[in-house]
Design an enzyme around this catalytic site. Structure first.
Site, PDB file in Angstrom:
ATOM      1  N   HIS A   1       0.303  -0.932  -0.251  1.00 29.28           N
ATOM      2  CA  HIS A   1      -0.045  -0.048   0.153  1.00 29.28           C
ATOM      3  C   HIS A   1       0.984   1.197   0.038  1.00 29.28           C
ATOM      4  O   HIS A   1       1.439   1.732  -0.949  1.00 29.28           O
ATOM      5  CB  HIS A   1      -0.625   0.142   1.101  1.00 29.28           C
ATOM      6  CG  HIS A   1      -1.662  -1.028   1.336  1.00 29.28           C
ATOM      7  ND1 HIS A   1      -2.552  -1.789   0.886  1.00 29.28           N
ATOM      8  CD2 HIS A   1      -1.962  -1.811   2.167  1.00 29.28           C
ATOM      9  CE1 HIS A   1      -3.389  -2.602   0.675  1.00 29.28           C
ATOM     10  NE2 HIS A   1      -3.365  -3.481   2.129  1.00 29.28           N
TER      11      HIS A   1
HETATM   12  O1  RIB Z   1      -5.841   0.079   4.202  1.00 29.52           O
HETATM   13  C1  RIB Z   1      -3.372   0.064   4.075  1.00 29.52           C
HETATM   14  C2  RIB Z   1      -3.513   1.060   5.069  1.00 29.52           C
HETATM   15  O2  RIB Z   1      -4.257   0.814   6.356  1.00 29.52           O
HETATM   16  C3  RIB Z   1      -1.775   0.968   4.770  1.00 29.52           C
HETATM   17  O3  RIB Z   1      -1.443   2.420   4.932  1.00 29.52           O
HETATM   18  C4  RIB Z   1      -2.037  -0.132   6.343  1.00 29.52           C
HETATM   19  O4  RIB Z   1      -0.151   0.504   6.653  1.00 29.52           O
HETATM   20  C5  RIB Z   1      -2.724   0.356   7.523  1.00 29.52           C
HETATM   21  O5  RIB Z   1      -2.072   1.928   8.036  1.00 29.52           O
END
Ligand code: RIB
Ligand code: CA
Length: 312
Positions: free
Chosen positions: A242
């Site tokens: 992500h």
């Molecule tokens: O949904 C994914 C996000 O939530 C990413 O930033 C992960 O690190 C968590 O913070």
């Protein structure tokens, strides 16, 4: 071309850690500081984890500012089920020695925006938007001196990952996300619609270990740990990486495509709290307030990360 000046607001988290390493390995960026927030794990742990990453990259010159330990009005929800008890499970790294700055993260963000020339500092958010929302409540005019906010968060076609309707970062603090959405600040969103098209793979873990560096080995270990959750949940061969999408967008925007549309945040409904209601098809006349990214060149993304991490 002078380096883009950025503040990274983060809740490490293995994927946050890779994003921070990518930023350190990118001469296009000047990291003014890391601000930590409660999210994947509590604040004390995200702050510790930020230090672990800085020491792994030999960037102990980085200033780290601890921020909000709970959302603006919601009860904190964390994600140890994904990231492990430490938030950085998967790699065995030493306890960090570097200091936390005395200034609160919100004060650092505001002081930096007051001191730097207008529209020259980009806020890169990798976790819940609590610090940003608190700064907006405290001094919205100063916050509008930011060049832009670039956030990993939200979802539309991909729906939610922490509830059927909401992505984690927005779900944890929807009021803060709403403050950003209504702030008028140039906002770019890297949602699950993008990150779910950028899945790690066993081959990538081999490439990382093949770097034969402490950074490559740590990222391989983190990836092997956090992908187990998504592989089991989605039946995929890897996990969405992500947070590095935020940094990759700044250094290689051509890897991404999106639309300027209206995005609003559900804050009232218990069922859909934290949902990003993205008007992708422009079926309303609500004003466009965000660049909502929908696609990514995944090969280019992982090549970029691997090649940059190899320099650390
Ligand atoms: O949904 C994914 C996000 O939530 C990413 O930033 C992960 O690190 C968590 O913070
Ligand atoms: Ca994160």
């Amino acid at each position: 071309m002078s380096a883009q000046r950025i503040i990274i607001d983060t809740d490490p988290g293995q994927d946050d850690a890779v994003a921070i390493l990518l930023a350190f390995a990118s001469p296009e960026l000047d990291v003014l500081g890391l601000t930590t927030v409660a999210g994947n794990v509590p604040l004390a742990q995200t702050t510790r984890n930020a230090k672990v990453v800085c020491e792994l990259a030999n960037r102990t010159d980085t200033r780290i500012f601890a921020g909000c330990d709970r959302p603006l009005s919601q009860t904190l929800v964390t994600a140890e089920h994904v990231h492990g008890a430490t938030g950085l499970d998967g790699a065995d790294l030493p306890e960090p020695m570097m200091p936390t700055q005395a200034t609160h993260a919100v004060d650092f963000i505001l002081e930096t925006l007051r001191a730097e020339p207008e529209h020259t500092v980009t806020l890169c958010t990798l976790g819940p938007l609590t610090n940003i929302g608190a700064a907006l409540r405290a001094d919205p005019d100063t916050m509008r001196r930011a060049k832009a906010i670039v956030s990993m968060g939200g979802a539309y076609f991909e729906v939610g990952n922490i509830t059927p309707a909401a992505e984690f970062n927005i779900y944890v603090d929807p009021e803060a996300a709403d403050a950003v959405a209504t702030s008028g600040i140039d906002w770019t969103i890297l949602p699950l619609d993008v990150t779910h098209k950028a899945l790690t793979s066993p081959d990538w873990i081999v490439r990382l270990n093949g770097l034969n560096t402490p950074v490559g080995t740590a990222v391989a270990g983190w990836t092997g740990f956090f992908e187990r959750f998504d592989v089991a949940k989605y039946g995929s061969s890897g996990a969405p990486l992500h947070d590095p999408t935020v940094i990759a967008y700044l250094i290689a925007p051509d890897l991404f495509e999106g639309r300027r549309i209206n995005v609003e945040i559900e804050t009232a409904s218990p069922l859909t709290r934290g949902m990003t209601v993205a008007d992708w098809w422009r079926v309303t006349d609500r004003p466009a307030n965000a660049l909502f990214i929908g696609s990514i060149n995944a090969k280019g993304y992982f090549d970029l990360i691997t090649n940059r991490l190899a320099t650390l």
